[in-house]
Each structure stands twice: as C-alpha cells, then as structure tokens.
Design a protein around this motif. Structure first.
Motif, PDB file in Angstrom:
ATOM      1  N   ASN A 193      -9.444   6.652   0.218  1.00 60.10           N
ATOM      2  CA  ASN A 193      -8.393   5.808  -0.288  1.00 60.10           C
ATOM      3  C   ASN A 193      -7.073   5.985   0.267  1.00 60.10           C
ATOM      4  N   PHE A 194      -6.235   4.820   0.068  1.00 62.30           N
ATOM      5  CA  PHE A 194      -5.050   4.775   0.583  1.00 62.30           C
ATOM      6  C   PHE A 194      -3.890   4.609  -0.530  1.00 62.30           C
ATOM      7  N   LEU A 195      -2.895   5.176  -1.128  1.00 68.38           N
ATOM      8  CA  LEU A 195      -1.879   4.809  -1.919  1.00 68.38           C
ATOM      9  C   LEU A 195      -0.699   4.089  -1.233  1.00 68.38           C
ATOM     10  N   ILE A 196      -0.534   2.700  -1.832  1.00 68.64           N
ATOM     11  CA  ILE A 196       0.589   2.010  -0.936  1.00 68.64           C
ATOM     12  C   ILE A 196       1.658   1.527  -2.021  1.00 68.64           C
ATOM     13  N   ASP A 197       2.917   1.863  -1.559  1.00 71.10           N
ATOM     14  CA  ASP A 197       4.198   1.500  -2.438  1.00 71.10           C
ATOM     15  C   ASP A 197       4.346   0.136  -2.373  1.00 71.10           C
ATOM     16  N   ALA A 198       5.493  -0.292  -3.307  1.00 71.66           N
ATOM     17  CA  ALA A 198       5.876  -1.644  -3.245  1.00 71.66           C
ATOM     18  C   ALA A 198       6.275  -2.307  -2.029  1.00 71.66           C
ATOM     19  N   SER A 199       7.150  -1.306  -1.162  1.00 73.94           N
ATOM     20  CA  SER A 199       7.579  -1.839  -0.074  1.00 73.94           C
ATOM     21  C   SER A 199       6.586  -2.018   1.074  1.00 73.94           C
ATOM     22  N   GLY A 200       5.343  -1.653   0.833  1.00 72.18           N
ATOM     23  CA  GLY A 200       4.058  -1.701   1.904  1.00 72.18           C
ATOM     24  C   GLY A 200       3.920  -0.245   2.478  1.00 72.18           C
ATOM     25  N   ASN A 201       4.330   0.713   2.129  1.00 72.63           N
ATOM     26  CA  ASN A 201       3.958   1.921   3.033  1.00 72.63           C
ATOM     27  C   ASN A 201       3.127   2.934   2.176  1.00 72.63           C
ATOM     28  N   ILE A 202       2.191   3.511   3.183  1.00 70.52           N
ATOM     29  CA  ILE A 202       1.069   4.297   2.581  1.00 70.52           C
ATOM     30  C   ILE A 202       1.778   5.754   2.285  1.00 70.52           C
TER      31      ILE A 202
END
Length: 201
Positions: free
Chosen positions: A172-181
């Motif tokens: 899995n990969f956690l992505i923030d609201a600005s679209g960065n991992i």
C-alpha cells in the motif's frame, strides 16, 4: 553473501528475489551498478533495473500515478478523482486479492483505521488482483470492506501493478491531498498509528 556473488546468476537471483523486497528503488540501482557490465546485460538484471527505476517513481515524496479501473458496477473510478476529492485528506492505495492470505489478514486493521478516521478525511482505494469477479465481490461483502474497490480482474497482469512496481501483496501507498506519497507498506498497527499521527485522535 551478495558481494561474493557479483559475477554470477546466484547474486542476481539473490538481489531480485530476496533483497528486492527490502531495498528502495535507488538502493537497488546502486546494487545493480556494482555488478560487472556483462552481468548487468542479463535479462534478470535488465528487468530488475527497469523495476527499480519504476520503484523510484513511487518512493515517499513522489507524486502518485493515476489509476482508473472499474468498480463492482463496472464504472471507471480514478484514483485521481479520490485524491482530489476535497473531503479526502489522505487516501490509502491498497493492493490486495481475495486469494491472498496475508492481504485478508490486514483487513481488520484497514477496517479499524477506516471506521475511525473516514469522517476525518481518510479514504481507501482498493485495487484487487483477483481474476474471479464473484470471489472478489464476495470477499468485499463478507469482510465489510466498505471503501472504494476497483479491479480489472486480470490478476497480477494489472497496469497499476507495473506503475507501482508491486512485487507482492499486500502492498500500500498513503497519498496526501496534494497528491504526494507520504508512506508505504503500512502493515498491521502501523497504518492506524500513522493515520492517527496525521489526522489526530
């Protein structure tokens, strides 16, 4: 062991199968560079290098790569639409399959984190590597996996698997609201802790 086997296929196998899971993309490239030139031309290392270069693109700090696959109703749902949704502060891109025991073992942790933090802006975008539609949907239903679920039902032959250099699942990969991992491969309690740290109790 690796340094003693730079000039043979055993070293290549060791790197691709064992260490390939533990090293980052850049670390893998550094290791490949230590092999003699003729070994670097072997199919296995050429493949591994390609994979490592792809891994770098999904390292922490990199922007996410979009995925668009059908949900249970056959509608295309893009990862981009989920990440860009103002309600979502963090999106977990989760690769799994109903036939994967360790994946199903992670489900209680996913559910606990989802139930607690969904209202605060945590969403999950699940990409299944199932081949069988009925088994995929039964696993989702029977386990109460209420988050977004997509699959092209081609197993590991899934374009997203190549884009994210997925070597094995669960992944899995956690992505923030600005679209960065911002994190990768959060297993067990680590997922809850990380999301709690980011979104508060």
């Amino acid at each position: 062991v690796l340094d003693q086997n730079r000039d043979n296929l055993f070293g290549v196998m060791l790197l691709s199968q064992q260490l390939g899971y533990e090293l980052s993309g850049q670390e893998l490239l550094d290791e490949i560079a230590k092999f003699p030139a003729e070994m670097q031309q072997t199919d296995a290392l050429v493949r591994l290098k390609k994979n490592a270069e792809q891994m770098i693109k999904t390292d922490i700090g990199q922007p996410f790569i979009d995925i668009a696959q059908p949900n249970a109703d056959g509608e295309q749902v893009s990862l981009e639409s989920v990440v860009r949704n103002p309600a979502n502060k963090y999106v977990l891109l989760d690769f799994w399959a109903s036939w994967c025991g360790p994946c199903m073992g992670e489900v209680p942790h996913l559910k606990e984190t989802y139930d607690k933090f969904h209202k605060k802006g945590f969403e999950i975008y699940g990409v299944s590597f199932d081949n069988n539609r009925d088994k995929w949907l039964a696993a989702v239903k029977d386990n109460g996996m209420k988050w977004i679920q997509v699959s092209d039902l081609n197993g590991f032959d899934n374009p997203a698997a190549k884009d994210y250099a997925v070597q094995g699942i669960p992944s899995n990969f956690l992505i923030d609201a600005s679209g960065n991992i911002v994190a990768k491969n959060l297993r067990g309690e680590d997922l809850y802790k990380k999301v709690e740290e980011l979104l508060g109790k």
